[in-house]
Each structure stands twice: as structure tokens, then as C-alpha cells.
Design an enzyme around this catalytic site. Structure first.
Site, mmCIF file in Angstrom:
data_model
loop_
_atom_site.group_PDB
_atom_site.id
_atom_site.type_symbol
_atom_site.label_atom_id
_atom_site.label_comp_id
_atom_site.label_asym_id
_atom_site.label_seq_id
_atom_site.Cartn_x
_atom_site.Cartn_y
_atom_site.Cartn_z
ATOM 1 N N LYS A 170 1.035 -1.066 -0.158
ATOM 2 C CA LYS A 170 -0.410 0.092 0.037
ATOM 3 C C LYS A 170 0.870 1.809 -0.055
ATOM 4 C CE LYS A 170 -1.581 3.301 2.160
ATOM 5 N NZ LYS A 170 -1.701 4.779 1.262
ATOM 6 N N GLU A 245 8.335 1.649 12.002
ATOM 7 C CA GLU A 245 9.449 2.813 11.922
ATOM 8 C C GLU A 245 8.866 3.320 12.016
ATOM 9 O OE1 GLU A 245 12.390 4.345 10.968
ATOM 10 O OE2 GLU A 245 12.172 4.406 9.462
ATOM 11 N N CYS A 279 13.861 10.546 8.824
ATOM 12 C CA CYS A 279 13.060 9.346 10.464
ATOM 13 C C CYS A 279 14.239 10.117 11.083
ATOM 14 C CB CYS A 279 12.815 8.410 10.195
ATOM 15 S SG CYS A 279 13.191 7.017 8.925
ATOM 16 N N GLU A 377 9.556 15.794 16.098
ATOM 17 C CA GLU A 377 9.940 15.637 15.292
ATOM 18 C C GLU A 377 8.833 15.958 14.092
ATOM 19 O OE1 GLU A 377 8.630 12.077 12.437
ATOM 20 O OE2 GLU A 377 10.936 11.408 11.945
HETATM 21 P P1 NAP Z 1 1.128 8.231 8.092
HETATM 22 O O1 NAP Z 1 0.148 8.995 8.098
HETATM 23 O O2 NAP Z 1 1.786 7.837 9.274
HETATM 24 O O3 NAP Z 1 1.248 7.102 6.888
HETATM 25 C C1 NAP Z 1 2.271 6.502 6.487
HETATM 26 C C2 NAP Z 1 1.622 5.338 5.734
HETATM 27 O O4 NAP Z 1 0.389 5.166 7.082
HETATM 28 C C3 NAP Z 1 0.995 5.692 4.552
HETATM 29 O O5 NAP Z 1 1.085 4.812 2.782
HETATM 30 C C4 NAP Z 1 -0.333 6.316 4.617
HETATM 31 O O6 NAP Z 1 -1.104 6.592 3.933
HETATM 32 C C5 NAP Z 1 -1.097 4.586 6.260
HETATM 33 N N1 NAP Z 1 -2.320 5.666 6.950
HETATM 34 C C6 NAP Z 1 -2.382 6.053 7.260
HETATM 35 N N2 NAP Z 1 -3.317 5.836 8.648
HETATM 36 C C7 NAP Z 1 -3.476 4.643 8.087
HETATM 37 C C8 NAP Z 1 -3.746 3.492 9.127
HETATM 38 N N3 NAP Z 1 -5.367 3.790 9.527
HETATM 39 N N4 NAP Z 1 -3.919 2.372 8.680
HETATM 40 C C9 NAP Z 1 -2.742 1.523 7.907
HETATM 41 N N5 NAP Z 1 -2.665 2.738 7.597
HETATM 42 C C10 NAP Z 1 -2.973 4.059 7.640
HETATM 43 O O7 NAP Z 1 2.841 9.123 7.838
HETATM 44 P P2 NAP Z 1 2.924 10.103 6.979
HETATM 45 O O8 NAP Z 1 1.069 10.863 6.721
HETATM 46 O O9 NAP Z 1 2.889 9.729 5.491
HETATM 47 O O10 NAP Z 1 3.216 11.373 7.912
HETATM 48 C C11 NAP Z 1 3.071 12.286 8.855
HETATM 49 C C12 NAP Z 1 4.221 12.631 9.965
HETATM 50 O O11 NAP Z 1 4.456 10.978 9.366
HETATM 51 C C13 NAP Z 1 5.373 13.337 9.511
HETATM 52 O O12 NAP Z 1 5.378 14.300 9.712
HETATM 53 C C14 NAP Z 1 6.358 12.722 10.108
HETATM 54 O O13 NAP Z 1 6.445 13.329 11.091
HETATM 55 C C15 NAP Z 1 5.932 10.666 10.110
HETATM 56 N N6 NAP Z 1 6.549 10.038 8.949
HETATM 57 C C16 NAP Z 1 8.118 9.044 9.839
HETATM 58 C C17 NAP Z 1 8.542 8.502 8.626
HETATM 59 C C18 NAP Z 1 9.133 7.678 9.353
HETATM 60 O O14 NAP Z 1 10.168 6.557 8.189
HETATM 61 N N7 NAP Z 1 9.982 7.466 10.465
HETATM 62 C C19 NAP Z 1 7.677 8.681 7.480
HETATM 63 C C20 NAP Z 1 6.645 9.429 7.036
HETATM 64 C C21 NAP Z 1 6.812 10.678 8.249
HETATM 65 P P3 NAP Z 1 -2.342 8.033 3.161
HETATM 66 O O15 NAP Z 1 -1.495 7.169 1.579
HETATM 67 O O16 NAP Z 1 -3.418 8.116 3.251
HETATM 68 O O17 NAP Z 1 -1.309 8.546 3.979
#
Ligand code: NAP
Ligand code: MG
Length: 473
Positions: A170, A245, A279, A377
């Protein structure tokens, strides 16, 4: 304009169960760059059923068969590298040099690493009359973020393939293009039908359908802490394994020696790479208080030397991924000013001359570890410099955080560098720029519970079976 409206299920490109599309915005231009389909639970059911059927055969393949397939994928990946880089520039704004270089290179690196690890991986261990066997866990859901799209997908897909698992990917809605090309690569390379499947769509719909699915055996997730917590709850009722992660607020400790200015400059430039959307970014820069002025001068010069602009050109930094992320980062910069941090470089608003696109100024503050900008973060090009009195103080500040993903120690006295690194409570520490594809990557504390990269990355996808009374070979 890219129209990526089909999903990859059971070895074929198929229409979604219900037609529904979303636009993908190029963050550098704010223009529509393409469309994807948004899937539903019915698409997930189809993909999971295909993966389940394929598992029976794929889980029984030999090491050599899987090595052959990974080799074929490597050949296809090499042919599509330029396209992958171009897709990454459009979907998340990484500058050309970085997109075509490290972004695409990380994917290739994880593929090469999976091949190297698979060659010698010990699946069976003998203990007297017992064999302890490592077997593929089954059908895996791989849920990935937008920040390093090829790294995040490849670090999951290739170990899963190498260990004999089948999977449903996904990709993130914000950056779905490179994953589509990767699916084409896997198809062309001859991945058997159902072994790899991809369904695009929202996390709330596709992610939840996967995490709660009866016939999914494990979820590997990279992304934010709140979503990681939700996935763990959703997966609990079916007792799935969940690999997480999550984020970080990692410390970069610069020791007091002749290399201080150069190390500060390197750490500052490193923080601005990928627009700070990493990250493991060293977002808290710890420097000796007695040399704070010198460190601030070096950081200011390094931040102001970062070129920002059109990512198709030769700049060091492109935009951040989206309007949403831009606004979050601007709020943090304002918060830093409100809570009394000293602005050294950058600050609110777009860089001069850039009035379109989600560009952020490379920003450096001097602050304290209790400030919000030092605790949360930010996921943008914002560095917080924090002064330490002595090494004990530096270690105390580094460890005073909810996160524990990465750490950095730079200094000329390797003995001291090692001693400091040993005391830091994080899963991955780079000393003087050390880097290794075979070393496990993952977090302590709220940064997660999984370990990806290298042989440890294989273990995420393996079950352990005891075979007692096995007898002699
Ligand atoms: P996110 O919201 O955690 O999304 C990561 C993935 O999870 C996306 O594919 C997202 O889908 C999916 N997702 C969202 N809600 C879900 C649910 N309820 N169940 C299962 N999967 C779900 O992260 P983001 O929106 O990309 O970024 C938001 C914040 O996350 C950033 O500001 C940062 O702080 C953190 N982040 C951390 C890392 C890391 O490597 N540690 C990487 C990216 C972001 P969608 O396509 O709908 O978003
Ligand atoms: Mg999100």
C-alpha cells in the site's frame, strides 16, 4: 500527466472494484502531476486472496529460485532507474541529484543486500536432535510513507520475497508514482502471479482493511507514531505480527576538537538533505557550550549555502512534500520563535524568489532540549542546536527524548566517539559518517519495534519452527 489507474493483483493490471480517483500534486509547482485510483476493501480482499493462493508455491521455492528472481528484478530495476528518479522528483520534490542518486540507489542497495544475505542465510539451525527452522511468515501487508519512497518499499519487498513471503503493498497517496513503476519492474522480471500485489488508496481504507484482515499474517509499517499505534490496535484482534518503523528526534553530537566547525557544517547540510524529511535525521545538534559561537557561525554558513529551488535543476533542496507538511513546519518555526529559541538562519515563509511550491527556508535555531522544537519530530529542514557542558551532559540530552531511532557522533578521537555512541539509547548510530546496508535499522522507545536492513530485515518475515527428534542427516 501520469494516469496510474490500475492495481497490480494476481500478476495482472486490473481495474479497481469501484472507480474512484485522486489527483497527485507536484509539490514544486502545485500543479496536478497525475492521477491514481483509490481502492476499497473489495480490492484488498482480491489482493489478499491472490497472495494467499501464491503463498503455497512461493513459500516452497528454493534459495536458488529466489536468487534467480531477485537477479532478474535487478536487471529490470537497472533499466528503469532514470524513470524512477524522475517519478520521485515529481511526486515528493526531491532534487534531481538526490532523486536519481541516493533515492534510487537506496532501492538498488536493498535489492543487492537481499541477494547477498539470501546467498548465505541460515534457515535451519541444528541443536542436537532438533532442527530450528526459519520459515516465511505468510501473507504480508507492506504500508509505506512518502519521504524515501524507493528506500521504504524496497527495504520491505526484497526481504519479503527472499524469505518466501507473499505481499500486498500500500504505497502513500502523496507519492504513489515510483511504486507503480516498481510494480511494473516486478511484473516484467517475472514475479509469479500473486506473490507481489499492489493496491493504491488511503491509509484509512486500504491500510485498515489490511491491518484487520483475517488472512494477513503480518504488517510492516513505516510512518508516523499515531498511525503505528492504530495499526497495532487494529492488528491485535487477529494476533498479527506488526513491525513498526516510526519517527525520531535524533541527536548529532559533535565533540570538542579541531574538526568541530567542519563537523557542524556537515551535520547542518545533512539535516537539510531531502528537505529534512528523514526519520533518522540528526535534528538536534549537540555542541560544546564553550564553543557555541563557533558552532553557530559554522551552522549558519552551512544553512545559508544550501541552494533551494526547482528540483529538476541542480539545487541541494527542493520543496517539502505537500501543503499540509509546509503548514506543519511553518507552525513549528513560529513555535520556536514564541518559545524563545534564537533564530540563526532561515525562519518563517518561503525562501526569497520562490512564491510557488512548498519551499521552506533551511532553518537553524539555538534552543534548549525542553522546547517543543527539540521534543517533537518536525519532519522539515529545521535544525535545533543545543549546548552541552561536558560529555555526560551531552549523553543526558541525547537520551532525554521519547524517541530512539538514530544518533550521530563525530570527532577525531575514535575511542571517545565509540564510548559516547555506546551510551546513546537508540537503535542505529553513525560514527563519523559510517554507513552499512547490512546493519539493522530500527528504533528504541517510541521509534518502533522492528529492525529492517540486512539479515535482521529477513527475521521480520520469518516464523520459527522447532522440529524435535529430527535424527541424523
Ligand atoms: P502516516 O500518516 O503515518 O502514513 C504512512 C502510511 O500509512 C501511508 O501509506 C498512509 O496512507 C498509511 N496510513 C495512514 N493511516 C493509516 C491507518 N489508519 N492504517 C494503516 N495505514 C495508514 O505518515 P505521513 O502522513 O506520510 O506523514 C506524517 C508524519 O509521519 C510526518 O510528519 C512524520 O512525522 C512521520 N513520518 C515518519 C516517517 C519515518 O520514516 N519514520 C516517514 C514518513 C512520515 P496515506 O496514503 O493515506 O497517507
Ligand atoms: Mg497521513
Amino acid at each position: 500527466m501520469r494516469d496510474y489507474l490500475k492495481f497490480y493483483i494476481d500478476g495482472r493490471w486490473v481495474d479497481p472494484a469501484e472507480p474512484k480517483t485522486a489527483e497527485v500534486i507536484n509539490p514544486a509547482t502545485e500543479q496536478v502531476a497525475g492521477r491514481i485510483s483509490l481502492g476499497s476493501a473489495a480490492d484488498v480482499d482480491r489482493a489478499v486472496a491472490a497472495a494467499r493462493r501464491a503463498f503455497a508455491g512461493w513459500s516452497q521455492t528454493t534459495r536458488e529460485q529466489r536468487l534467480d528472481l531477485l537477479g532478474a528484478i535487478q536487471a529490470e530495476y537497472a533499466k528503469r532507474q532514470t524513470e524512477l528518479g524522475d517519478a520521485i522528483i515529481e511526486e515528493m520534490g526531491a532534487p534531481s541529484g538526490l532523486a536519481h542518486g541516493f533515492h534510487v540507489g537506496l532501492g538498488a542497495g536493498h535489492l543487492q543486500t537481499a541477494i547477498e544475505v539470501l546467498r548465505d542465510f541460515v534457515f535451519d539451525e541444528r541443536h542436537g536432535d532438533t532442527i530450528v527452522a526459519k520459515e516465511p511468515i505468510g501473507v504480508c501487508a507492506l504500508i509505506t510513507p512518502w519521504n524515501w519512497p524507493m528506500n521504504q518499499t524496497c527495504v520491505k519487498i526484497f526481504p519479503a520475497l527472499a524469505t518466501g513471503c507473499t505481499m500486498i503493498l500500500k504505497p502513500p497517496q502523496l507519492a504513489p508514482f515510483s511504486a507503480q513503476i516498481l510494480a511494473e519492474i516486478l511484473d516484467k522480471a517475472g514475479v509469479p502471479a500473486g506473490v507481489f500485489n499492489m493496491v493504491q488508496g488511503s491509509g484509512a481504507v486500504i491500510g485498515t482493511a489490511l491491518s484487520t484482515h483475517d488472512d494477513v499474517d503480518m504488517v510492516s509499517f513505516t510512518g508516523s507514531e499515531p498511525v503505528g499505534v492504530q495499526i497495532q490496535k487494529d492488528a491485535a484482534t487477529t494476533v498479527k505480527r506488526v513491525g513498526l518503523e516510526l519517527g525520531g528526534k535524533s541527536a548529532f553530537i559533535v565533540l570538542d576538537d579541531d574538526a568541530l566547525a567542519a563537523n557542524v557544517a556537515g551535520a547542518t547540510a545533512g539535516m537539510m538533505g531531502n528537505s529534512g524529511q528523514t526519520c533518522s535525521a540528526g535534528s538536534r545538534l549537540l555542541v560544546p557550550a564553550s564553543r557555541l559561537d563557533e558552532a553557530v557561525a559554522a551552522a549558519k554558513a552551512a544553512a545559508e549555502a544550501v541552494t533551494v529551488g526547482d528540483p529538476t535543476g541542480a539545487v541541494a533542496m527542493g520543496p517539502v512534500v505537500s501543503k499540509g507538511q509546509y503548514n506543519i513546519i511553518q507552525d513549528y518555526i513560529r513555535k520556536g520563535l514564541e518559545e524563545g529559541a534564537t533564530l540563526v538562519a532561515g525562519g518563517p515563509g518561503r525562501p526569497d524568489g520562490l512564491d510557488r511550491g512548498w519551499f521552506v527556508k533551511p532553518t537553524v535555531f539555538v534552543g534548549t532540549n525542553d522546547m517543543v522544537i527539540a521534543r517533537e519530530e518536525i519532519f522539515g529542514p529545521v535544525l535545533v542546536i543545543i549546548a552541552y557542558d561536558d560529555i555526560d551532559h551531552a549523553v543526558e540530552i541525547a537520551n532525554d527524548t521519547n524517541f530512539g531511532l538514530a544518533g550521530y557522533v563525530n570527532g577525531t578521537d575514535l575511542k571517545q566517539v565509540r564510548a559516547v555512541a555506546r551510551r546513546m539509547r537508540t537503535g542505529w548510530i553513525s560514527m563519523n559518517g559510517g554507513f552499512d546496508f547490512h546493519a539493522p535499522f530500527g528504533g528504541y522507545k517510541r521509534s518502533g519495534n522492528g529492525r529492517e536492513w540486512g539479515p535482521h530485515g529477513f527475521l521480520e518475515y520469518l516464523e520459527t519452527k522447532s522440529l524435535l527428534g529430527y535424527g541424523a542427516d
